[in-house]
Design a protein around this motif. Structure first.
Motif, short mmCIF file in Angstrom:
data_model
loop_
_atom_site.label_atom_id
_atom_site.label_comp_id
_atom_site.label_asym_id
_atom_site.label_seq_id
_atom_site.Cartn_x
_atom_site.Cartn_y
_atom_site.Cartn_z
N ARG A 110 -7.32 7.11 4.08
CA ARG A 110 -5.88 6.80 4.06
C ARG A 110 -5.23 7.09 5.42
NH1 ARG A 110 -2.75 3.90 0.69
NH2 ARG A 110 -1.25 5.49 0.13
N VAL B 212 -3.05 11.79 -0.97
CA VAL B 212 -3.35 10.37 -0.84
C VAL B 212 -2.11 9.60 -0.38
CG1 VAL B 212 -4.05 8.29 -2.11
CG2 VAL B 212 -5.18 10.46 -2.57
N GLN C 83 -5.99 4.11 7.35
CA GLN C 83 -5.11 3.04 6.90
C GLN C 83 -3.74 3.15 7.55
OE1 GLN C 83 -4.76 2.93 2.57
NE2 GLN C 83 -5.38 0.79 2.62
N ALA D 119 -0.68 2.78 -4.90
CA ALA D 119 -1.51 3.90 -5.34
C ALA D 119 -0.77 4.88 -6.24
CB ALA D 119 -2.07 4.65 -4.12
N SER E 175 -9.30 0.18 3.97
CA SER E 175 -9.08 -0.07 2.54
C SER E 175 -10.40 -0.04 1.78
CB SER E 175 -8.39 -1.42 2.33
OG SER E 175 -7.11 -1.44 2.95
N PHE F 229 -1.11 8.91 4.26
CA PHE F 229 -0.80 7.54 4.69
C PHE F 229 0.55 7.49 5.39
CE2 PHE F 229 1.11 3.36 3.80
CZ PHE F 229 0.15 2.51 4.33
N CYS G 155 -11.40 3.48 1.38
CA CYS G 155 -10.63 4.13 0.32
C CYS G 155 -11.25 3.83 -1.04
CB CYS G 155 -9.18 3.64 0.34
SG CYS G 155 -8.18 4.27 1.69
N PHE H 234 -7.32 -0.72 -3.69
CA PHE H 234 -7.63 -0.80 -2.26
C PHE H 234 -8.50 -2.02 -1.94
CE2 PHE H 234 -7.04 3.72 -3.32
CZ PHE H 234 -5.94 3.99 -2.52
N ASP I 289 0.81 -1.22 0.00
CA ASP I 289 0.00 0.00 0.00
C ASP I 289 0.84 1.27 0.00
OD1 ASP I 289 -2.61 -1.34 0.14
OD2 ASP I 289 -3.27 0.55 1.02
#
Length: 517
Positions: free
Chosen positions: A113, A58, A116, A37, A97, A62, A100, A175, A33
């Motif tokens: 995110r 994004v 996450q 993305a 996820s 995270f 997302c 995701f 992850d």
């Protein structure tokens, strides 16, 4: 982080293969992850109606959430039990996820995110400590080799998998793919890891953690939204800067005036020259590594017309170079001067960034793949030796705290690097566009005589090409910046004191863990 001591309800033999598989699944979804993305960002940008600088939130949300939440892992494991924290982390990460994938706006996906990152922060350190717990000491090396391969799957498989899912289905599947993997990991850990009793022996520095979190969060908000808000001409940016300054000030005063061992950060760490130098290096590594990986997919898709899948295939070999280097360097640590290995690694990284400064909108695929592999190899030469040098002269009782701070600084460097290059990308594109467009006026006979200058559609085509070339110039400017940062960091190698003894097996395993966290 250090491996937690736990007790179990049963003395039944452990099913180590199934525990290992379950742990690796949890590690893989978190590692993937971090990169999956990247290649989907251009598609997400259009779907979520976001600008090019906004869509990088994004990535940075995270990373920042992971950085802030990682130091909580040890306290939560001590307070609630390692297995329980593992299960909650996987469940939360999987649900985040899904959120997302269902997000309909930039705000929703950034919030998902963040979740996450918060839930996923514990997965990597818990997988390390659990693998060490279930294996006898003589098998720790092989267990960490397996774990390290799982961690390296992220930069290798992430871009390609993300590109394929985006092209074949939709960016949301980048995701949704976590759901079956997360469910399998949750079931395996629930079934095969014995129940563990909480020790509740660690006091958590709530004030220090809160102050540091506010400081890092406000700094990231300032960097992410500064370009959009015209920086310090905006009251929002000034407020974010004030919160950052006050919070970090409180954190420094709090940790400096409290007894050692009672605060989130131990100032004894800063008295060690190697550790302090290592923090500066890993900050630069975080900036260069993640900033470059955030720039490449948008350049390949936005300027060169690559599909998401092809962009992933083109960038994936960088991870292969890193894995190859880490396999080689493991045999060199303890035999070759760490400073020499680091110098070669940073030199290769700077050389490849110089190669990237020659890119044009028509650059060939091989001219992108080859520097990527070499750059990945150079960074692979840096990871383990840098960790070994950072902790080589650090007292044993400071190593667990040092590992957490080391990981935190790397993540902060990554988030700042991504935000910084994106801000420069936007501003430098505008500057270059204005400079090029200024040459196209009535005094330019060649321009006025061209067929393009005589029609509205022709002028629109010229403007599109000017924008494309201006964007390429901005990418090159960012590659120059990354190269300069790398070169400026290299003289710090002279501040690193070489270890006076050969590292023990246990210390080498610790350094490999710290490098991969």
């Amino acid at each position: 982080m250090s491996s937690a001591s736990v007790s179990t309800e049963s003395s039944a033999p452990l099913n180590r293969p199934m525990i290992t598989v379950s742990i690796m699944l949890a590690t893989i979804i978190q590692a993937i992850d971090g990169t999956i993305a990247n290649v989907a960002l251009p598609h997400m940008q259009g779907s979520l109606n976001a600008s090019s600088d906004q869509i990088t939130w994004v990535l940075t949300s995270f990373i920042v959430a992971t950085a802030i939440a990682t130091p909580l892992t040890g306290w939560m494991s001590d307070r609630f039990g390692q297995k329980q924290v593992f299960l909650v982390s996987i469940a939360g990460f999987t649900i985040a996820s899904i959120l997302c994938g269902l997000a309909g706006s930039l705000t929703e996906i950034v919030g998902a995110r963040l979740l996450q990152g918060v839930f996923g922060a514990a997965l990597v350190p818990l997988s390390q400590s659990t693998l060490l717990d279930i294996n006898p000491k003589e098998k720790h090396g092989s267990a960490m080799a397996v774990w390290g391969m799982g961690v390296m799957v992220g930069p290798i498989l992430g871009p390609t998998l993300g590109g394929w899912l985006t092209d074949a289905y939709d960016w949301r599947w980048c995701f949704f793919i976590n759901v079956p993997i997360g469910a399998a990991a949750f079931f395996g850990i629930l079934k095969y890891i014995p129940h563990q009793f909480a020790k509740r022996s660690i006091r958590f520095d709530v004030f220090g953690f809160t102050a540091l979190s506010l400081g890092i969060g406000s700094l990231q908000m300032l960097l992410d939204r500064g370009q959009q808000n015209d920086w310090f001409s905006s009251s929002e940016t000034l407020i974010e800067a004030a919160i950052c300054f006050v919070s970090l000030g409180f954190f420094i005063i709090h940790t400096a005036t409290k007894p050692a061992g009672t605060t989130f950060f131990n100032y004894r760490l800063l008295m060690n020259r190697n550790f302090l130098t290592g923090l500066l290096f890993i900050f630069v590594v975080g900036m260069v590594l993640f900033a470059t990986r955030a720039l490449m997919p948008s350049m390949l898709q936005g300027l060169m017309g690559y599909t998401a899948l092809y962009a992933g295939v083109i960038t994936a070999p960088s991870g292969l170079g890193t894995m190859l280097a880490m396999m080689i360097v493991g045999r060199m640590v303890g035999k070759v001067d760490l400073r020499l290995i680091l110098g070669v690694g940073f030199g290769l990284t700077a050389a490849t960034l110089a190669m990237m400064c020659t890119y044009t909108v028509d650059t060939s695929k091989s001219a992108i793949i080859i520097p990527g592999i070499i750059q990945g190899f150079g960074l692979g030469l840096v990871f383990v030796p840098l960790s070994a040098a950072t902790f080589a002269t650090l007292a044993g009782d400071l190593r667990p705290d040092g590992t957490s701070i080391y990981s935190l600084v790397r993540n902060i460097g990554s988030s700042i690097g991504i935000a910084m290059v994106q801000a420069f990308q936007v501003s430098n594109t505008q500057t270059a566009h204005e400079s090029i467009a200024a040459t196209m006026n009535v005094s330019n006979a060649a321009f006025m005589d061209s067929a393009y200058a005589k029609t509205a559609s022709g002028l629109a085509a010229i403007n599109a090409e000017v924008t494309r070339q201006a964007s390429m110039i901005a990418y090159i400017d960012n590659f120059w910046l990354m190269m300069i940062l790398t070169l400026l960091a290299m003289p710090l190698l002279f501040l690193i004191a070489a270890p006076k003894k050969k590292l023990s097996q246990e210390e080498m395993e610790h350094d490999q863990l710290a490098a991969m966290e």
